[in-house]
Write an enzyme that holds these catalytic residues in place. Structure first.
Site, PDB file in Angstrom:
ATOM      1  N   ASP A 228       0.853  -1.188   0.000  1.00 28.61           N
ATOM      2  CA  ASP A 228       0.000   0.000   0.000  1.00 28.61           C
ATOM      3  C   ASP A 228       0.891   1.242   0.000  1.00 28.61           C
ATOM      4  O   ASP A 228       1.888   1.310   0.734  1.00 28.61           O
ATOM      5  CB  ASP A 228      -0.903   0.001   1.239  1.00 28.61           C
ATOM      6  CG  ASP A 228      -1.958   1.092   1.169  1.00 28.61           C
ATOM      7  OD1 ASP A 228      -3.040   0.817   0.637  1.00 28.61           O
ATOM      8  OD2 ASP A 228      -1.695   2.214   1.646  1.00 28.61           O
ATOM      9  N   ASN A 236      -3.010  13.138  -3.467  1.00 27.21           N
ATOM     10  CA  ASN A 236      -4.140  13.619  -4.269  1.00 27.21           C
ATOM     11  C   ASN A 236      -4.633  14.978  -3.777  1.00 27.21           C
ATOM     12  O   ASN A 236      -4.937  15.878  -4.587  1.00 27.21           O
ATOM     13  CB  ASN A 236      -5.288  12.602  -4.209  1.00 27.21           C
ATOM     14  CG  ASN A 236      -5.060  11.417  -5.132  1.00 27.21           C
ATOM     15  OD1 ASN A 236      -4.414  11.544  -6.171  1.00 27.21           O
ATOM     16  ND2 ASN A 236      -5.572  10.262  -4.749  1.00 27.21           N
ATOM     17  N   HIS A 241      -5.328  14.931  -8.528  1.00 30.70           N
ATOM     18  CA  HIS A 241      -5.471  13.528  -8.925  1.00 30.70           C
ATOM     19  C   HIS A 241      -4.567  13.150 -10.089  1.00 30.70           C
ATOM     20  O   HIS A 241      -4.210  11.971 -10.242  1.00 30.70           O
ATOM     21  CB  HIS A 241      -6.925  13.243  -9.291  1.00 30.70           C
ATOM     22  CG  HIS A 241      -7.836  13.234  -8.100  1.00 30.70           C
ATOM     23  ND1 HIS A 241      -7.923  12.164  -7.253  1.00 30.70           N
ATOM     24  CD2 HIS A 241      -8.671  14.180  -7.595  1.00 30.70           C
ATOM     25  CE1 HIS A 241      -8.791  12.422  -6.280  1.00 30.70           C
ATOM     26  NE2 HIS A 241      -9.263  13.655  -6.470  1.00 30.70           N
ATOM     27  N   ASP A 245      -2.241   9.829 -10.251  1.00 32.15           N
ATOM     28  CA  ASP A 245      -2.138   8.876 -11.359  1.00 32.15           C
ATOM     29  C   ASP A 245      -0.679   8.652 -11.753  1.00 32.15           C
ATOM     30  O   ASP A 245      -0.277   7.531 -12.073  1.00 32.15           O
ATOM     31  CB  ASP A 245      -2.925   9.375 -12.565  1.00 32.15           C
ATOM     32  CG  ASP A 245      -4.429   9.353 -12.330  1.00 32.15           C
ATOM     33  OD1 ASP A 245      -4.859   8.704 -11.347  1.00 32.15           O
ATOM     34  OD2 ASP A 245      -5.162   9.991 -13.112  1.00 32.15           O
ATOM     35  N   GLU A 271      -4.759   2.522  -4.061  1.00 32.24           N
ATOM     36  CA  GLU A 271      -3.303   2.550  -3.964  1.00 32.24           C
ATOM     37  C   GLU A 271      -2.726   1.231  -3.468  1.00 32.24           C
ATOM     38  O   GLU A 271      -1.576   1.162  -3.038  1.00 32.24           O
ATOM     39  CB  GLU A 271      -2.866   3.687  -3.024  1.00 32.24           C
ATOM     40  CG  GLU A 271      -3.268   3.504  -1.573  1.00 32.24           C
ATOM     41  CD  GLU A 271      -4.638   4.083  -1.256  1.00 32.24           C
ATOM     42  OE1 GLU A 271      -4.839   4.478  -0.101  1.00 32.24           O
ATOM     43  OE2 GLU A 271      -5.495   4.150  -2.168  1.00 32.24           O
TER      44      GLU A 271
END
Length: 368
Positions: A228, A236, A241, A245, A271
């Protein structure tokens, strides 16, 4: 994480010989069995009135066998053998009725059905191997039926059947080729995470199930890792965002580049990523993940002029020591992941493995 209850699409299609899944092939084969059995029963009666007693007996016997076979198709584990036997006998029967002294010219239309049935039930490669020899034999029989091509009308008749047969073979081959390509693209889309290019959750679960089945047969263990990205929400919220990405794609590349060819990696959602380390002992799995953890931590990404650094936490479960089922392994690995998060993140938590002396980034499974 629960394993899917439906069969994996990619695996099912890979195991299928044609564009039809086995249950659809069984349904189609049953329909063909019943149709052929009914037709043979009718032809048997007609052959009796024509004076061909041996043909009557042969067709009637074949009709009875086909009716019995149609009732057993759903249960047989030898579907492929049944299909091969049926097609070979059917195509041979087509040739036999063409060779009869009083054969009708209409009997030769059955030659054109050969590639259709073969490709549909067997697929491109095996369909071609089976249909081509029978179609060539049908062409030879038709040539003999015509008694030569001394006249223009005889040549026209021969060319009509020959060209139509060739075109039918080519069309079926090209159709199957294009269908396979389109199907493979759909399978890849269904099994791939579009953002990272890694396997998606469904494909990962299916691969894990197959890996467990392989382990049960061979006795070879493996490690399941759940990873994770730390504080991903903050990335973010702070950078947008688009930056998130970029981070996800970067992590995907790191995982794909570093892992061995025998390993498997997928994005489980958000994630979170999953890794299957085949034939990896606990110490080897830990060392590989620790190297990956350090590599992620020391790299910086640039997005909109801002430098972004991320870390990752890992939880490791070992098969079969920590469970023989997928859900059990995921539960153990998730528990270790949460332990590494609670212990400060940017850590690795192998299940039921005490920290080594001098190592502060290893957490025993379940530790606070």
């Amino acid at each position: 994480m629960k394993t899917p209850k439906h069969p994996d699409l990619g695996a099912t299609l890979e195991q299928s010989r044609s564009g039809l899944r086995d249950n659809h092939r069984r349904s189609l084969a049953r329909l063909l069995f019943l149709f052929a059995a009914s037709a043979l029963a009718v032809f048997a009666v007609l052959q009796w009135f024509n004076g061909y007693a041996w043909i009557f007996a042969s067709e009637l016997s074949a009709s009875v066998l086909l009716f019995l076979g149609a009732m057993r198709l759903d249960a047989t584990p030898y579907l492929q053998r049944w299909i091969y036997t049926f097609l070979i006998l059917l195509f041979a029967f087509f040739l036999a009725i063409m060779l009869l002294p009083d054969a009708s010219v209409a009997a030769f239309v059955w030659v054109l059905m050969m590639p259709v049935l073969a490709y549909l039930l067997l697929g491109r490669r095996e369909g071609m191997i089976l249909s081509v020899p029978f179609m060539l034999a049908g062409g030879v029989v038709y040539y003999l039926y015509l008694g030569g091509v001394q006249s223009a009308s005889g040549m026209i008749d021969l060319l009509n059947l020959t060209l139509c047969g060739i075109l039918m073979q080519i069309f079926m081959h090209m159709y199957e080729l294009r269908r396979e390509e389109a199907e493979q693209k759909l399978v890849e889309l269904a099994r791939t995470d579009t953002l990272t290019g890694l396997a998606n959750r469904s494909a990962f679960q299916s691969t894990l199930a197959r890996t467990i089945a392989e382990g049960e047969r061979s006795g070879t263990g493996f490690a399941l890792v759940v990873m994770d990205i730390d504080h991903f929400k903050a990335v973010n919220d702070t950078f947008g965002h688009n930056a998130g990405d970029i981070v996800l794609r970067h992590i995907g590349r790191c995982l794909a580049e570093r892992l061995r060819t025998t390993d498997y990696v997928g994005r489980l959602g958000g994630e979170e990523f999953g890794l299957i380390l085949r034939d990896a002992k606990p110490a080897a799995a830990y060392e590989l993940m620790d190297e990956l953890r350090q590599r992620i931590a020391r790299q910086q990404l640039t997005c909109g002029g801002a430098n972004i650094s991320v870390t990752a936490s890992f939880g490791i479960a070992q098969w079969p020591e920590h469970g023989r089922e997928a859900e059990t392994l995921f539960s153990v690995a998730d528990g270790c992941l949460y332990s590494s998060k609670r212990a400060g993140r940017n850590r690795i938590a192998p299940a039921a493995l005490a920290p080594r002396a001098g190592q502060t980034d290893t957490v025993a499974g379940g530790a606070a």
